[in-house]
Design a protein around this motif. Structure first.
Motif, PDB file in Angstrom:
ATOM      1  N   TRP A 122       0.841  -1.189   0.000  1.00 17.44           N
ATOM      2  CA  TRP A 122       0.000   0.000   0.000  1.00 17.44           C
ATOM      3  C   TRP A 122       0.876   1.238   0.000  1.00 17.44           C
ATOM      4  CZ3 TRP A 122      -5.280  -0.105  -0.382  1.00 17.44           C
ATOM      5  CH2 TRP A 122      -5.875  -1.356  -0.234  1.00 17.44           C
ATOM      6  N   TYR A 123       0.505   2.215  -0.817  1.00 17.05           N
ATOM      7  CA  TYR A 123       1.282   3.446  -0.925  1.00 17.05           C
ATOM      8  C   TYR A 123       0.406   4.651  -0.582  1.00 17.05           C
ATOM      9  CZ  TYR A 123       5.010   0.763  -3.026  1.00 17.05           C
ATOM     10  OH  TYR A 123       6.006  -0.143  -3.243  1.00 17.05           O
ATOM     11  N   PRO A 124       0.849   5.482   0.383  1.00 16.79           N
ATOM     12  CA  PRO A 124       0.073   6.657   0.771  1.00 16.79           C
ATOM     13  C   PRO A 124       0.329   7.842  -0.151  1.00 16.79           C
ATOM     14  CG  PRO A 124       1.999   6.462   2.180  1.00 16.79           C
ATOM     15  CD  PRO A 124       2.043   5.287   1.219  1.00 16.79           C
ATOM     16  N   GLY A 125      -0.687   8.681  -0.287  1.00 11.47           N
ATOM     17  CA  GLY A 125      -0.556   9.868  -1.111  1.00 11.47           C
ATOM     18  C   GLY A 125      -1.679  10.850  -0.829  1.00 11.47           C
ATOM     19  N   GLY A 178     -15.339  10.162 -12.227  1.00  9.58           N
ATOM     20  CA  GLY A 178     -15.106   9.269 -11.089  1.00  9.58           C
ATOM     21  C   GLY A 178     -13.648   8.918 -10.879  1.00  9.58           C
ATOM     22  N   GLN A 179     -12.768   9.455 -11.724  1.00  8.90           N
ATOM     23  CA  GLN A 179     -11.344   9.191 -11.551  1.00  8.90           C
ATOM     24  C   GLN A 179     -10.715  10.273 -10.678  1.00  8.90           C
ATOM     25  OE1 GLN A 179      -9.530   8.609 -15.481  1.00  8.90           O
ATOM     26  NE2 GLN A 179      -9.764   6.427 -15.132  1.00  8.90           N
ATOM     27  N   VAL A 180      -9.599   9.912 -10.080  1.00  7.34           N
ATOM     28  CA  VAL A 180      -8.865  10.869  -9.256  1.00  7.34           C
ATOM     29  C   VAL A 180      -7.387  10.821  -9.635  1.00  7.34           C
ATOM     30  CG1 VAL A 180     -10.457  10.753  -7.301  1.00  7.34           C
ATOM     31  CG2 VAL A 180      -8.533   9.160  -7.410  1.00  7.34           C
ATOM     32  N   LYS A 181      -6.704  11.931  -9.368  1.00  2.60           N
ATOM     33  CA  LYS A 181      -5.263  11.997  -9.600  1.00  2.60           C
ATOM     34  C   LYS A 181      -4.592  12.077  -8.242  1.00  2.60           C
ATOM     35  CE  LYS A 181      -1.749  14.683 -12.078  1.00  2.60           C
ATOM     36  NZ  LYS A 181      -1.561  15.854 -12.955  1.00  2.60           N
ATOM     37  N   ILE A 182      -3.642  11.173  -8.004  1.00  2.45           N
ATOM     38  CA  ILE A 182      -2.959  11.093  -6.715  1.00  2.45           C
ATOM     39  C   ILE A 182      -1.494  11.437  -6.892  1.00  2.45           C
ATOM     40  CG2 ILE A 182      -2.293   9.561  -4.811  1.00  2.45           C
ATOM     41  CD1 ILE A 182      -4.743   7.860  -5.511  1.00  2.45           C
ATOM     42  N   GLY A 230       6.648  10.771  -4.495  1.00  2.00           N
ATOM     43  CA  GLY A 230       6.820  11.589  -5.685  1.00  2.00           C
ATOM     44  C   GLY A 230       6.111  11.070  -6.920  1.00  2.00           C
ATOM     45  N   ASP A 231       5.651   9.820  -6.875  1.00  2.00           N
ATOM     46  CA  ASP A 231       4.932   9.246  -8.008  1.00  2.00           C
ATOM     47  C   ASP A 231       3.577   9.909  -8.183  1.00  2.00           C
ATOM     48  OD1 ASP A 231       6.302   7.482  -9.533  1.00  2.00           O
ATOM     49  OD2 ASP A 231       5.651   5.677  -8.495  1.00  2.00           O
ATOM     50  N   LYS A 232       3.026   9.781  -9.399  1.00  2.00           N
ATOM     51  CA  LYS A 232       1.670  10.249  -9.653  1.00  2.00           C
ATOM     52  C   LYS A 232       0.877   9.128 -10.321  1.00  2.00           C
ATOM     53  CE  LYS A 232       2.395  15.221 -10.168  1.00  2.00           C
ATOM     54  NZ  LYS A 232       3.845  15.397 -10.366  1.00  2.00           N
ATOM     55  N   TRP A 233      -0.450   9.135 -10.128  1.00  2.00           N
ATOM     56  CA  TRP A 233      -1.310   8.134 -10.731  1.00  2.00           C
ATOM     57  C   TRP A 233      -2.697   8.714 -10.902  1.00  2.00           C
ATOM     58  CZ3 TRP A 233      -5.670   5.584  -8.563  1.00  2.00           C
ATOM     59  CH2 TRP A 233      -6.153   4.480  -9.298  1.00  2.00           C
ATOM     60  N   THR A 234      -3.309   8.428 -12.043  1.00  2.00           N
ATOM     61  CA  THR A 234      -4.701   8.806 -12.264  1.00  2.00           C
ATOM     62  C   THR A 234      -5.484   7.545 -12.564  1.00  2.00           C
ATOM     63  OG1 THR A 234      -4.045  10.944 -13.167  1.00  2.00           O
ATOM     64  CG2 THR A 234      -6.284  10.211 -13.634  1.00  2.00           C
ATOM     65  N   GLY A 235      -6.564   7.333 -11.814  1.00  3.38           N
ATOM     66  CA  GLY A 235      -7.363   6.135 -12.026  1.00  3.38           C
ATOM     67  C   GLY A 235      -8.677   6.205 -11.276  1.00  3.38           C
ATOM     68  N   SER A 236      -9.421   5.123 -11.348  1.00  2.00           N
ATOM     69  CA  SER A 236     -10.759   5.084 -10.772  1.00  2.00           C
ATOM     70  C   SER A 236     -10.726   5.186  -9.255  1.00  2.00           C
ATOM     71  CB  SER A 236     -11.455   3.786 -11.180  1.00  2.00           C
ATOM     72  OG  SER A 236     -12.688   3.663 -10.500  1.00  2.00           O
ATOM     73  N   GLY A 237     -11.639   5.995  -8.717  1.00  2.00           N
ATOM     74  CA  GLY A 237     -11.720   6.176  -7.279  1.00  2.00           C
ATOM     75  C   GLY A 237     -12.078   4.910  -6.525  1.00  2.00           C
ATOM     76  N   GLN A 238     -12.634   3.906  -7.214  1.00  2.00           N
ATOM     77  CA  GLN A 238     -13.032   2.682  -6.519  1.00  2.00           C
ATOM     78  C   GLN A 238     -11.838   1.901  -5.971  1.00  2.00           C
ATOM     79  OE1 GLN A 238     -15.095   0.158  -9.295  1.00  2.00           O
ATOM     80  NE2 GLN A 238     -13.365   0.006 -10.691  1.00  2.00           N
TER      81      GLN A 238
END
Length: 108
Positions: free
Chosen positions: A55-58, A67-71, A76-84
């Motif tokens: 698990w990675y916190p952000g 319904g997608q979110v950008k984390i 320092g990483d970034k990710w955009t994907g489904s909030g589910q």
């Protein structure tokens, strides 16, 4: 492609900025609650994605209308994907792997 909008309406306001940008929203449904900008969250980097099942916190930096979110992760990483797939950190489940040990000092 905005297929759900009727044609000939003034849809210039819909496409913000360049054509590839998404519409933002105030919140999105997450795995265990509502996700809003600034929420402390975590996601699991599954083996199916080539990850290590950890698990990675952000922090959520953007919430989209689809319904997608950008984390932006703490590393320092970034990710955009489904909030589910996104879990809020402040609800207590699931627990973060990197739990910090609190050392109690006894006075006396």
């Amino acid at each position: 492609h905005h297929t759900n909008f009727p044609p000939d309406t003034t849809s210039q306001a819909v496409s913000m900025g360049c054509g590839g940008s998404k519409m933002t929203a105030s919140e999105a449904p997450g795995a265990n609650g509502r996700l809003i900008q600034g929420s402390r969250v975590q996601t699991q980097y599954t083996r199916a994605e080539g990850g290590d099942d950890k698990w990675y916190p952000g922090t959520i930096v953007e919430v989209y209308a689809d319904g997608q979110v950008k984390i932006k992760y703490d590393d320092g990483d970034k990710w955009t994907g489904s909030g589910q797939y996104v879990w809020l950190l402040d609800t207590g489940a699931p627990t973060v792997v990197q739990a910090q040990v609190v050392q109690a000092t006894v006075v006396g």
